[in-house]
Motif scaffolding. Structure first.
Motif, PDB file in Angstrom:
ATOM      1  N   SER A  33       0.818  -1.204   0.000  1.00 18.28           N
ATOM      2  CA  SER A  33       0.000   0.000   0.000  1.00 18.28           C
ATOM      3  C   SER A  33       0.856   1.260   0.000  1.00 18.28           C
ATOM      4  O   SER A  33       0.508   2.255  -0.643  1.00 18.28           O
ATOM      5  CB  SER A  33      -0.953   0.000   1.189  1.00 18.28           C
ATOM      6  OG  SER A  33      -0.232   0.057   2.402  1.00 18.28           O
ATOM      7  N   GLY A  36       2.213   1.571  -3.541  1.00 19.66           N
ATOM      8  CA  GLY A  36       1.115   1.996  -4.412  1.00 19.66           C
ATOM      9  C   GLY A  36       0.765   3.456  -4.216  1.00 19.66           C
ATOM     10  O   GLY A  36       0.490   4.183  -5.179  1.00 19.66           O
ATOM     11  N   PHE A  37       0.781   3.911  -2.961  1.00 21.69           N
ATOM     12  CA  PHE A  37       0.503   5.316  -2.682  1.00 21.69           C
ATOM     13  C   PHE A  37       1.566   6.213  -3.311  1.00 21.69           C
ATOM     14  O   PHE A  37       1.251   7.238  -3.922  1.00 21.69           O
ATOM     15  CB  PHE A  37       0.441   5.550  -1.175  1.00 21.69           C
ATOM     16  CG  PHE A  37       0.326   6.992  -0.791  1.00 21.69           C
ATOM     17  CD1 PHE A  37      -0.865   7.676  -0.943  1.00 21.69           C
ATOM     18  CD2 PHE A  37       1.424   7.675  -0.297  1.00 21.69           C
ATOM     19  CE1 PHE A  37      -0.970   9.016  -0.601  1.00 21.69           C
ATOM     20  CE2 PHE A  37       1.339   9.004   0.044  1.00 21.69           C
ATOM     21  CZ  PHE A  37       0.139   9.674  -0.097  1.00 21.69           C
ATOM     22  N   GLY A  40       1.130   6.259  -7.105  1.00 19.23           N
ATOM     23  CA  GLY A  40      -0.034   7.077  -7.445  1.00 19.23           C
ATOM     24  C   GLY A  40       0.237   8.559  -7.276  1.00 19.23           C
ATOM     25  O   GLY A  40      -0.178   9.381  -8.104  1.00 19.23           O
ATOM     26  N   LEU A  41       0.943   8.914  -6.210  1.00 13.81           N
ATOM     27  CA  LEU A  41       1.280  10.314  -5.988  1.00 13.81           C
ATOM     28  C   LEU A  41       2.209  10.835  -7.075  1.00 13.81           C
ATOM     29  O   LEU A  41       2.021  11.940  -7.598  1.00 13.81           O
ATOM     30  CB  LEU A  41       1.935  10.469  -4.614  1.00 13.81           C
ATOM     31  CG  LEU A  41       2.261  11.876  -4.161  1.00 13.81           C
ATOM     32  CD1 LEU A  41       0.988  12.692  -3.993  1.00 13.81           C
ATOM     33  CD2 LEU A  41       3.034  11.831  -2.863  1.00 13.81           C
ATOM     34  N   PHE A  43       2.420   9.698 -10.131  1.00 16.01           N
ATOM     35  CA  PHE A  43       1.632   9.803 -11.357  1.00 16.01           C
ATOM     36  C   PHE A  43       0.801  11.081 -11.355  1.00 16.01           C
ATOM     37  O   PHE A  43       0.731  11.790 -12.363  1.00 16.01           O
ATOM     38  CB  PHE A  43       0.729   8.581 -11.493  1.00 16.01           C
ATOM     39  CG  PHE A  43      -0.131   8.589 -12.709  1.00 16.01           C
ATOM     40  CD1 PHE A  43       0.417   8.374 -13.963  1.00 16.01           C
ATOM     41  CD2 PHE A  43      -1.492   8.829 -12.613  1.00 16.01           C
ATOM     42  CE1 PHE A  43      -0.376   8.387 -15.098  1.00 16.01           C
ATOM     43  CE2 PHE A  43      -2.287   8.846 -13.735  1.00 16.01           C
ATOM     44  CZ  PHE A  43      -1.737   8.624 -14.979  1.00 16.01           C
ATOM     45  N   LYS A  44       0.174  11.404 -10.220  1.00 19.09           N
ATOM     46  CA  LYS A  44      -0.631  12.622 -10.146  1.00 19.09           C
ATOM     47  C   LYS A  44       0.230  13.869 -10.300  1.00 19.09           C
ATOM     48  O   LYS A  44      -0.185  14.842 -10.932  1.00 19.09           O
ATOM     49  CB  LYS A  44      -1.394  12.658  -8.820  1.00 19.09           C
ATOM     50  CG  LYS A  44      -2.518  11.657  -8.767  1.00 19.09           C
ATOM     51  CD  LYS A  44      -3.224  11.691  -7.428  1.00 19.09           C
ATOM     52  CE  LYS A  44      -4.290  10.607  -7.389  1.00 19.09           C
ATOM     53  NZ  LYS A  44      -4.976  10.574  -6.096  1.00 19.09           N
TER      54      LYS A  44
END
Length: 74
Positions: A33, A36-37, A40-41, A43-44
């Motif tokens: 997790s 993944g966080f 994702g961060l 990517f954003k």
């Protein structure tokens, strides 16, 4: 020193195979997790940078060709 005392009488494969596998099983969900966080961060952040760069490019392209003294408007 306390760690060496715990693993002192055990075979090498317990220290280098079993202990990491047990830690991955126990904390694997937490590690996944967190990774993944972070992905994702990242990517954003990349999407935000690309969108801001696109807006800056479009504003400079269209406002630079229509007015020659755009800095005096500010």
């Amino acid at each position: 020193m306390a760690g060496k005392g715990i693993f002192a009488g055990l075979p090498w494969w317990v220290t280098w195979v079993v202990v990491p596998v047990v830690l991955l099983v126990v904390f694997g969900g937490l590690i996944a997790s967190a990774v993944g966080f972070l992905i994702g961060l990242l990517f954003k952040i990349l999407i935000a940078v690309a969108l801001i760069a696109g807006v800056i490019y479009l504003v400079r392209k269209f406002s630079g060709s229509s007015t020659t003294s755009s800095k005096s408007d500010w």
